[in-house]
Design a protein around this motif. Structure first.
Motif: not given
Length: 547
Positions: A306-322, A324-329
């Motif tokens: 997911s580009p949304f998850v990747l963009a957040i991971q590249d910014a070094g944010i630890q919690v938000l990818p989880h 965003m994955n919950g939102v995708i679910t």
């Protein structure tokens, strides 16, 4: 004047025109099968939320990653905007028809009335099969998203959990569907809004160590990728992302005040397109490289791609990818919930007029098409096949999904054509447009534009599916074509099958034979202002379509 609230009889059907006796008998049989109606329990707020966030799903959160990789951020911005305009005009046309004829099957019954019963049969089954196939796929997709956190539990467990949850929602009928979609839509809207704000901060260098990005990724690797083929690919992906937008019109028959809520809900499509699709994807293209190999993923539903998850991971944010994955679910579950609504209402309407097993026409005392729901739930158990260790299960899913392919383009195009022929029939039969409770400000021209864009979508899909991929064999090219374009010959086969069954070979119902009065909710002529309405300027007409 509005037609009385009674079911049409054979005599009423024969008054439509001088069509063949066989068609009179067919339509008379269809009319005589009407039974109790669906419960009108959807409130205005339900329709607004369904329109605003109902169709936001994996197409945006995951499919946009493949679009970014295929065509680049420039192609995404242009293609999603073009398809957004097409859907705006399509929903405006559907709103006018749904207000005048708020029937259970919506555009399916509009096709029966304004185009031809045979094409209505093809559209109805094409739409029903689309949702029927999407539901088990979404159950598997939702289970795959859980593996982002825990891959030790069998996905079959999660498929069961989601299937039982969907079954429980159906007990509460359309009210349950409306409430669930309202809550899920709010979550998706909040996630999209939060990503826009976060994306601006990331782009300005406020988070992470990437520094200020600006339009860096529009310059290198560039705004466009893979030439015209890449652009056409994004065009196709963007089109599929808007599947389900028409559900607001389908819900008109179960709305308390469709003449007020449906037009307002359809107008919300413009803002959803601009804010949740175009703006989100524009910002996503600013903070993520289009040549990032991670965008290709490893499957149809891969939240790690997911580009949304990747963009957040590249910014070094630890919690938000989880998060965003919950939102995708949640988004995937929402689409599954919409699948149940779309299938059951369409099949029930088809059974009512004799185009599906009569057994499925029954509506229970609570106004629920439970027999259709049971059939869908039983079919959805095919999701367990997709969990098989071998590739056979996913191969089956790929071929089933091929049946949905370009079906939406036929459906959306038919809605626009119904609107065009409705207006022409009104003129030929001498009925004033002042009788229509709601008229889109862009009138019939919006439908012509949307119909043309649907044709372009079909051509772009054909080009992408037929164009040989680098290194592909002839057999692989043929297989790829049918996996992407199988829905088109299936629609034609459905159309021909009903032609053969009924023996009616005319292509369309003549305009003077179209029944405009039965079940029509026209404005009382006595309430119509007889003074000619002043022609509004183009800017005012456009603004009127949006507010």
């Amino acid at each position: 004047m509005a037609a009385p609230d009674k079911q049409p009889t054979k005599e009423m059907v024969r008054d439509v025109g001088s069509g063949s006796s066989s068609r009179d008998e067919e339509l008379g049989e269809m009319a005589s099968m009407k039974n109790n109606e669906l419960k009108k329990a959807l409130k205005n707020r339900h329709l607004q939320m369904i329109a605003m966030g109902g169709a936001i799903g994996a197409g945006l959160f995951i499919g946009s990653g493949k679009a970014l990789s295929a065509g680049g951020p420039g192609s995404i911005l242009i293609c999603y905007a073009i398809i957004g305009v097409m859907m705006l005009f399509t929903c405006q046309a559907l709103a006018e028809l749904a207000v005048v004829y708020p029937s259970n099957g919506a555009f399916f019954e509009h096709c029966l009335r304004f185009l031809d019963p045979t094409w209505g049969f093809a559209i109805g089954w094409g739409y029903a099969l689309t949702w029927m196939i999407i539901l088990p796929f979404e159950l598997v997709a939702a289970s795959i998203t859980i593996r982002y956190w825990n891959d030790s539990i069998s996905m079959g467990v999660w498929v069961t959990v989601f299937l039982v949850t969907l079954s429980l929602i159906q007990i509460f009928g359309v009210r349950g569907y409306g409430e669930v979609e309202s809550v899920l839509s709010i979550i998706k809207i909040m996630a999209c809004t939060g990503f826009i704000i976060l994306g601006i901060i990331i782009n300005c260098g406020g988070v992470g160590d990437q520094g200020k990005l600006g339009t860096k990724y529009w310059v290198e690797p560039g705004a466009f990728r893979n030439g015209f083929e890449g652009f056409a690919s994004v065009f196709v992906i963007a089109s599929f992302s808007f599947g389900g937008t028409e559900l607001a019109g389908l819900a008109a028959a179960e709305s308390e005040r469709p003449e007020k809520s449906v037009p307002k809900a359809c107008k919300q499509v413009f803002w959803r397109i601009c804010f949740f699709y175009v703006l989100n994807l524009f910002i996503m293209g600013l903070i993520l490289r289009s040549d990032d190999p991670r965008l290709l993923g490893s499957g149809a539903i891969d939240t790690k791609a997911s580009p949304f998850v990747l963009a957040i991971q590249d910014a070094g944010i630890q919690v938000l990818p989880h998060i965003m994955n919950g939102v995708i679910t949640i988004a995937v579950i929402s689409v599954a919930n919409s699948s149940t609504f779309g299938f059951t209402r369409t099949v029930q309407a088809m059974a009512t007029v004799g185009m599906a097993p009569k057994y499925l026409a029954k509506i229970d005392e609570q106004g629920r098409p439970m027999r259709c729901t049971i059939v869908l739930i039983l079919f959805s158990m095919i999701a367990y096949i997709g969990l098989a260790p071998s590739d056979a299960g996913m191969q089956l899913f790929e071929w089933l999904l091929a049946l949905t392919g370009v079906a939406y383009f036929f459906i959306w195009g038919s809605i626009c054509l119904c609107h065009i022929r409705f207006r022409k029939a009104m003129k030929i039969q001498g009925l004033s447009l002042d009788l229509i409770p709601y008229k889109p400000s862009c009138g019939v021209w919006g439908s012509w534009i949307a119909l043309t864009l649907n044709g372009l979508c079909l051509m772009a899909s054909f080009y992408v599916c037929a164009n040989p991929k680098p290194g592909a064999t002839a057999a692989q090219t043929v297989e790829g074509f049918f996996k992407g374009y199988l829905a088109a010959p299936v629609m034609i086969i459905l159309w021909l099958a009903w032609k053969v069954r009924t023996g009616s070979w005319r292509l369309q119902t003549p305009l003077h034979e179209i029944d405009l009065r039965t079940d029509a909710k026209f404005i009382n002529p006595a309430d119509v202002n007889r003074e000619p309405e002043k022609q509004k300027s183009l800017p005012r007409r456009v603004l009127g379509a949006l507010f």
